[in-house]
Scaffold this active site. Structure first.
Site, PDB file in Angstrom:
ATOM      1  N   LYS A 184       1.087  -1.027   0.116  1.00  0.00           N
ATOM      2  CA  LYS A 184       0.116  -0.244   0.439  1.00  0.00           C
ATOM      3  C   LYS A 184       1.285   1.239   0.092  1.00  0.00           C
ATOM      4  CE  LYS A 184      -4.478   1.881   1.143  1.00  0.00           C
ATOM      5  NZ  LYS A 184      -5.456   2.288   2.387  1.00  0.00           N
ATOM      6  N   ASN A 188       0.715   3.678  -2.784  1.00  0.00           N
ATOM      7  CA  ASN A 188       0.819   5.847  -2.241  1.00  0.00           C
ATOM      8  C   ASN A 188       1.936   6.539  -2.832  1.00  0.00           C
ATOM      9  OD1 ASN A 188      -1.888   5.328  -0.678  1.00  0.00           O
ATOM     10  ND2 ASN A 188      -0.776   4.738   0.994  1.00  0.00           N
ATOM     11  N   ASN A 192      -0.175   8.657  -5.427  1.00  0.00           N
ATOM     12  CA  ASN A 192      -0.671   9.702  -4.090  1.00  0.00           C
ATOM     13  C   ASN A 192      -0.083  11.139  -5.016  1.00  0.00           C
ATOM     14  OD1 ASN A 192      -2.412   7.686  -3.785  1.00  0.00           O
ATOM     15  ND2 ASN A 192      -2.354   8.680  -1.610  1.00  0.00           N
TER      16      ASN A 192
HETATM   17  P1  NAD Z   1      -8.249  13.088   8.312  1.00  0.00           P
HETATM   18  O1  NAD Z   1      -7.610  13.849   7.037  1.00  0.00           O
HETATM   19  O2  NAD Z   1      -9.890  12.329   7.575  1.00  0.00           O
HETATM   20  O3  NAD Z   1      -8.612  12.993   9.947  1.00  0.00           O
HETATM   21  C1  NAD Z   1      -7.233  12.957  10.677  1.00  0.00           C
HETATM   22  C2  NAD Z   1      -7.300  14.174  10.922  1.00  0.00           C
HETATM   23  O4  NAD Z   1      -7.311  15.360  10.567  1.00  0.00           O
HETATM   24  C3  NAD Z   1      -8.467  13.994  12.348  1.00  0.00           C
HETATM   25  O5  NAD Z   1      -8.033  13.955  13.554  1.00  0.00           O
HETATM   26  C4  NAD Z   1      -9.220  15.130  11.206  1.00  0.00           C
HETATM   27  O6  NAD Z   1     -10.341  15.495  12.615  1.00  0.00           O
HETATM   28  C5  NAD Z   1      -8.476  16.121  11.249  1.00  0.00           C
HETATM   29  N1  NAD Z   1      -8.972  16.630   9.829  1.00  0.00           N
HETATM   30  C6  NAD Z   1      -9.461  16.085   8.751  1.00  0.00           C
HETATM   31  N2  NAD Z   1     -10.137  17.039   8.194  1.00  0.00           N
HETATM   32  C7  NAD Z   1     -10.067  18.476   8.868  1.00  0.00           C
HETATM   33  C8  NAD Z   1      -9.983  19.835   8.811  1.00  0.00           C
HETATM   34  N3  NAD Z   1     -10.872  20.537   7.232  1.00  0.00           N
HETATM   35  N4  NAD Z   1      -9.373  20.728   9.915  1.00  0.00           N
HETATM   36  C9  NAD Z   1      -8.974  20.538  10.695  1.00  0.00           C
HETATM   37  N5  NAD Z   1      -8.473  18.769  11.452  1.00  0.00           N
HETATM   38  C10 NAD Z   1      -9.437  18.111  10.352  1.00  0.00           C
HETATM   39  O7  NAD Z   1      -7.588  10.938   7.711  1.00  0.00           O
HETATM   40  P2  NAD Z   1      -8.120  10.047   7.285  1.00  0.00           P
HETATM   41  O8  NAD Z   1      -8.537  10.284   5.956  1.00  0.00           O
HETATM   42  O9  NAD Z   1      -9.386   9.476   8.072  1.00  0.00           O
HETATM   43  O10 NAD Z   1      -6.855   9.591   7.318  1.00  0.00           O
HETATM   44  C11 NAD Z   1      -6.254   8.112   8.614  1.00  0.00           C
HETATM   45  C12 NAD Z   1      -5.478   7.562   8.270  1.00  0.00           C
HETATM   46  O11 NAD Z   1      -6.133   6.746   7.192  1.00  0.00           O
HETATM   47  C13 NAD Z   1      -4.476   8.151   7.984  1.00  0.00           C
HETATM   48  O12 NAD Z   1      -2.849   7.528   7.501  1.00  0.00           O
HETATM   49  C14 NAD Z   1      -5.137   7.985   6.228  1.00  0.00           C
HETATM   50  O13 NAD Z   1      -3.593   7.391   4.885  1.00  0.00           O
HETATM   51  C15 NAD Z   1      -5.076   6.309   6.430  1.00  0.00           C
HETATM   52  N6  NAD Z   1      -6.225   5.954   5.451  1.00  0.00           N
HETATM   53  C16 NAD Z   1      -7.722   6.547   4.902  1.00  0.00           C
HETATM   54  C17 NAD Z   1      -8.353   6.298   4.247  1.00  0.00           C
HETATM   55  C18 NAD Z   1      -8.841   7.304   3.435  1.00  0.00           C
HETATM   56  O14 NAD Z   1      -9.855   6.728   2.966  1.00  0.00           O
HETATM   57  N7  NAD Z   1      -9.440   8.057   4.123  1.00  0.00           N
HETATM   58  C19 NAD Z   1      -8.114   5.158   3.718  1.00  0.00           C
HETATM   59  C20 NAD Z   1      -7.229   4.162   4.030  1.00  0.00           C
HETATM   60  C21 NAD Z   1      -5.828   4.467   5.194  1.00  0.00           C
END
Ligand code: NAD
Length: 305
Positions: A184, A188, A192
């Site tokens: 993965k 990425n 990515n």
């Molecule tokens: P995310 O950015 O949605 O959230 C991560 C953190 O950032 C959380 O605490 C969230 O509250 C904060 N956040 C999000 N948007 C924000 C904003 N606009 N302002 C302030 N804070 C904000 O991250 P995610 O997509 O949940 O990813 C978490 C982990 O999982 C990462 O390592 C990512 O690579 C991995 N991942 C993500 C996905 C996906 O589809 N999103 C899929 C597989 C793995």
């Protein structure tokens, strides 16, 4: 089981939602004020494949006051160190910690706070997207592969598979999860970062022979460095996988594009291409393509943010 999800962005909310629907006791921990307030006042809204709204507790990590049986980490990679510091007080000697973040280097960080026998590492191909504070879009299917870091953690790891499967999260216990984690990271670190830099979707990158060349060079660095860490990745198989994925999800703008270009947020580059550069240095291996991608993404971050 008292479950905390540390980092309740898109993925934390997906897992929180599905686990709560399957009658688990789940609390979300997060730092984003607007998101916390929205969920506290209006519940967590789900859109996409289905529409729903649930009540789920959410608070800042420092406000959590119950001891945790299980903590699922779902911050962005660069937020992990501070999150671990802020949740130390809810961990006891039996608290299990599962990491499903993308990227490399997380185990080293988690080990500073958690004994190895309590750590589980994994990878997930579920996806999710925040639409607005308190509202998450869930679509498509996915799966989880996980493994306990030490053999002694295996029983709990298998119990966790059952918990996840009752929540339709499609989990599998993996006797060697590291190749899946590296695969993965490799996907990425090719698609990515390239799509973010080019401000292009996947099929645009593969509309040019230069896209294919770049992907091939990057994959060869990932494969070489993985081998040094005793993880086998097959370059041809990786290349075919990335190219075939591009045919299925060509219109997709990967998450680093969403973070950097669309949402003007920092990326996880240091844990993807940047991690390869760092690991390669230990073995005196040259990784010029990953190094260049890391520099260019940071440059773009400095320009845009
Ligand atoms: P995310 O950015 O949605 O959230 C991560 C953190 O950032 C959380 O605490 C969230 O509250 C904060 N956040 C999000 N948007 C924000 C904003 N606009 N302002 C302030 N804070 C904000 O991250 P995610 O997509 O949940 O990813 C978490 C982990 O999982 C990462 O390592 C990512 O690579 C991995 N991942 C993500 C996905 C996906 O589809 N999103 C899929 C597989 C793995």
């Amino acid at each position: 089981l008292n479950i905390y999800i540390a980092g309740a962005g898109s993925m934390g909310c997906r897992f929180g939602y599905q686990l709560t629907k399957a009658n688990n006791t789940v609390t979300l921990l997060d730092e984003w004020e607007e998101h916390i307030t929205a969920i506290q006042s209006k519940g967590l809204s789900i859109t996409g494949d289905q529409e729903d709204n649930i009540d789920i507790p959410i608070m800042k990590p420092e406000e959590a006051d119950q001891s945790a049986d299980l903590i699922i980490l779902f911050t962005k990679a660069m937020q992990l160190p501070s999150m671990l510091q802020n949740i130390e007080h809810i961990m006891n000697e039996d608290t299990k910690v599962l990491c499903l973040l993308n990227g490399l280097g997380h185990l080293e960080e988690i080990q500073k706070y958690v004994p190895r026998e309590n750590i589980l590492m994994g990878v997930t191909i579920w996806t999710a997207q925040i639409e607005s504070p308190g509202k998450v879009k869930l679509s498509g299917q996915g799966g989880i592969n996980l493994q306990s870091v030490e053999k002694t953690g295996e029983t709990f790891g298998k119990d966790l598979i059952n918990i996840f499967n009752e929540a339709n999260l499609n989990a599998e216990y993996d006797q060697d999860v590291w190749p899946s984690i590296w695969r993965k990271v490799c996907v990425n670190g090719t698609m990515n970062s390239t799509c973010a830099l080019m401000d292009a979707n996947i099929s645009e990158v593969f509309s040019s022979s230069h896209g294919y060349n770049l992907v091939e060079k990057l994959i060869s660095e990932f494969v070489q460095v993985a081998a040094k860490e005793n993880v086998h990745l097959d370059a041809d198989e990786m290349y075919d996988y990335v190219v075939s994925a591009s045919k299925k999800v060509g219109e997709h703008y990967p998450s680093m594009h969403q973070d950097l270009i669309q949402n003007k947020r920092l990326t996880e580059i240091d844990y993807i291409n940047g991690a390869i550069v760092k690991i390669a240095q230990k073995y005196d291996v040259e990784t010029p393509y990953c190094e260049m991608m890391t520099e260019l993404i940071h440059l773009k971050e400095d320009i845009l943010l």
